[in-house]
Design a protein around this motif. Sequence first.
Motif, mmCIF file in Angstrom:
data_model
loop_
_atom_site.group_PDB
_atom_site.id
_atom_site.type_symbol
_atom_site.label_atom_id
_atom_site.label_comp_id
_atom_site.label_asym_id
_atom_site.label_seq_id
_atom_site.Cartn_x
_atom_site.Cartn_y
_atom_site.Cartn_z
ATOM 1 N N THR A 139 6.731 -3.591 -0.623
ATOM 2 C CA THR A 139 5.299 -3.398 -0.846
ATOM 3 C C THR A 139 4.487 -3.780 0.384
ATOM 4 O O THR A 139 4.708 -4.821 1.001
ATOM 5 C CB THR A 139 4.827 -4.250 -2.038
ATOM 6 N N THR A 140 3.544 -2.911 0.725
ATOM 7 C CA THR A 140 2.613 -3.177 1.820
ATOM 8 C C THR A 140 1.185 -2.960 1.307
ATOM 9 O O THR A 140 0.974 -2.544 0.160
ATOM 10 C CB THR A 140 2.856 -2.214 3.000
ATOM 11 N N LYS A 141 0.237 -3.229 2.153
ATOM 12 C CA LYS A 141 -1.164 -2.974 1.798
ATOM 13 C C LYS A 141 -1.374 -1.488 1.516
ATOM 14 O O LYS A 141 -2.122 -1.104 0.613
ATOM 15 C CB LYS A 141 -2.077 -3.433 2.935
ATOM 16 N N GLN A 142 -0.670 -0.641 2.271
ATOM 17 C CA GLN A 142 -0.749 0.805 2.068
ATOM 18 C C GLN A 142 -0.198 1.197 0.699
ATOM 19 O O GLN A 142 -0.751 2.072 0.019
ATOM 20 C CB GLN A 142 0.028 1.523 3.180
ATOM 21 N N THR A 143 0.894 0.551 0.274
ATOM 22 C CA THR A 143 1.470 0.828 -1.047
ATOM 23 C C THR A 143 0.438 0.594 -2.132
ATOM 24 O O THR A 143 0.260 1.408 -3.045
ATOM 25 C CB THR A 143 2.690 -0.082 -1.308
ATOM 26 N N MET A 144 -0.248 -0.548 -2.058
ATOM 27 C CA MET A 144 -1.285 -0.882 -3.035
ATOM 28 C C MET A 144 -2.444 0.102 -2.974
ATOM 29 O O MET A 144 -2.962 0.546 -4.009
ATOM 30 C CB MET A 144 -1.813 -2.293 -2.787
ATOM 31 N N SER A 145 -2.831 0.459 -1.765
ATOM 32 C CA SER A 145 -4.000 1.324 -1.579
ATOM 33 C C SER A 145 -3.783 2.712 -2.166
ATOM 34 O O SER A 145 -4.619 3.219 -2.923
ATOM 35 C CB SER A 145 -4.327 1.424 -0.084
ATOM 36 N N THR A 177 -6.745 -0.485 -14.340
ATOM 37 C CA THR A 177 -5.282 -0.582 -14.381
ATOM 38 C C THR A 177 -4.823 -1.859 -13.678
ATOM 39 O O THR A 177 -5.343 -2.228 -12.636
ATOM 40 C CB THR A 177 -4.644 0.637 -13.699
ATOM 41 N N CYS A 178 -3.823 -2.538 -14.235
ATOM 42 C CA CYS A 178 -3.359 -3.806 -13.651
ATOM 43 C C CYS A 178 -2.629 -3.565 -12.332
ATOM 44 O O CYS A 178 -2.094 -2.475 -12.080
ATOM 45 C CB CYS A 178 -2.465 -4.564 -14.628
ATOM 46 N N LEU A 179 -2.582 -4.598 -11.505
ATOM 47 C CA LEU A 179 -1.974 -4.501 -10.181
ATOM 48 C C LEU A 179 -0.512 -4.043 -10.204
ATOM 49 O O LEU A 179 -0.124 -3.201 -9.388
ATOM 50 C CB LEU A 179 -2.098 -5.842 -9.456
ATOM 51 N N PRO A 180 0.350 -4.563 -11.091
ATOM 52 C CA PRO A 180 1.752 -4.122 -11.075
ATOM 53 C C PRO A 180 1.913 -2.606 -11.253
ATOM 54 O O PRO A 180 2.810 -2.008 -10.646
ATOM 55 C CB PRO A 180 2.373 -4.877 -12.265
ATOM 56 N N ILE A 181 1.069 -1.983 -12.068
ATOM 57 C CA ILE A 181 1.148 -0.529 -12.253
ATOM 58 C C ILE A 181 0.673 0.191 -10.997
ATOM 59 O O ILE A 181 1.263 1.194 -10.570
ATOM 60 C CB ILE A 181 0.318 -0.085 -13.468
ATOM 61 N N LYS A 182 -0.382 -0.302 -10.372
ATOM 62 C CA LYS A 182 -0.868 0.296 -9.125
ATOM 63 C C LYS A 182 0.215 0.238 -8.049
ATOM 64 O O LYS A 182 0.430 1.197 -7.310
ATOM 65 C CB LYS A 182 -2.126 -0.437 -8.653
ATOM 66 N N VAL A 183 0.889 -0.909 -7.973
ATOM 67 C CA VAL A 183 1.978 -1.063 -7.009
ATOM 68 C C VAL A 183 3.107 -0.088 -7.330
ATOM 69 O O VAL A 183 3.681 0.543 -6.432
ATOM 70 C CB VAL A 183 2.493 -2.519 -7.013
ATOM 71 N N TYR A 184 3.431 0.049 -8.621
ATOM 72 C CA TYR A 184 4.513 0.949 -9.042
ATOM 73 C C TYR A 184 4.220 2.396 -8.628
ATOM 74 O O TYR A 184 5.102 3.089 -8.116
ATOM 75 C CB TYR A 184 4.687 0.866 -10.558
ATOM 76 N N VAL A 185 2.996 2.839 -8.849
ATOM 77 C CA VAL A 185 2.603 4.202 -8.454
ATOM 78 C C VAL A 185 2.777 4.381 -6.953
ATOM 79 O O VAL A 185 3.275 5.415 -6.481
ATOM 80 C CB VAL A 185 1.150 4.494 -8.878
ATOM 81 N N GLY A 186 2.397 3.367 -6.191
ATOM 82 C CA GLY A 186 2.566 3.433 -4.741
ATOM 83 C C GLY A 186 4.023 3.556 -4.331
ATOM 84 O O GLY A 186 4.357 4.278 -3.379
ATOM 85 N N HIS A 187 4.914 2.906 -5.052
ATOM 86 C CA HIS A 187 6.343 2.984 -4.743
ATOM 87 C C HIS A 187 6.927 4.352 -5.109
ATOM 88 O O HIS A 187 7.833 4.845 -4.428
ATOM 89 C CB HIS A 187 7.103 1.872 -5.464
ATOM 90 N N ILE A 188 6.423 4.960 -6.168
ATOM 91 C CA ILE A 188 6.852 6.331 -6.507
ATOM 92 C C ILE A 188 6.494 7.282 -5.370
ATOM 93 O O ILE A 188 7.314 8.109 -4.942
ATOM 94 C CB ILE A 188 6.185 6.803 -7.817
#
Length: 346
Positions: free
Chosen positions: A35-41, A51-62
Amino acid sequence: MKIGIPRALSYYNFFPFWYGFFTDLGIEIVLSDKTTKQTMSVGSSLVVPETCLPIKVYVGHILNLLDKGIDKIFVPSIQSIAPKIYNCSKIRGLPDLIRNVIKRDFTIIEATLDKSEKNQGLYTFLAEAVKPFGITDTERIREASKTAWKVYNNFHVMTRSGIPYKKALKSALENKVIIAENSKTYPINIALIAHGYNLYDERVSMKIFDKLEKLDVKVYTADQLTFEQMNEGLNSMKSRLYWANEYELTGAAAHYIQDRQIDGLITINAFGCGPDSLMLERISRYSRKKNKPILHLSIDEQTGEAGFVTRIEAFVDMLYRKKRTNILNKIDINKKYDDVHCKDFI
């Protein structure tokens, strides 16, 4: 054959199992980058702000996996781990959420695990996970699950013995079991209470393990406890189990609150998480009842590291002062006792 696995959410709890299972069947695993700042963004840009942070991070990883050219991505729907014990709605509906927010052409491998329903147990779940690869041999799937359990169990043997998460994971994937070396003693012991995805993602937790290590703090987590210990913790709070991840949060917290070796607790939760807010309220009440110091840290994509560090340092400093005061009080009490004893002797 390749399968993409996002380095988020249930990855932090179950990846040793998935690694053993898929690799045994000859399926190559491709992980998303850390995870990076870009992943979150990029993840945050596709979902509603609430939406909670873990889901936002998950979408970024997809999205990261899609950028790597992976066209089959494992997005499990883990509904229930035991009869009437459920995950939160976002984790349960994860495949539908991903399908609706990411409009790109790829295959979502949406195996469902729901032990509250008939015919949706583990082997059905595993069969659904490999069906897109043309693997349908039931016996072969069962054999692969045995390998998966071996890797998974080795991982937990090491974490429960005190091996750090990353070291235990690396060793388990290499089919090794190492023994913890508990040579160093620490002046302060803290239990760190959080879900795996908020704890072991270094960008999300802002490397809290490293920060506490620099403060000369020994950290304990739910991974060092057995199921029986966490269950006893839940029972001690007279809490009825409902959420699937209550063991690692409520159960672990209750156990460490009762542990005299633990000087205090730090919880990390994602801002806006409904289930966590309920669990943390019960934990707070129990800690006050047992007079155990506790610090709650809430995180989202806007959380600043400076404020995060300041609160941790202040909490640790308070624990140091409290422990020093307790030691001085004991010395003073013992001195008074010795003085009285000496007068009686004279």
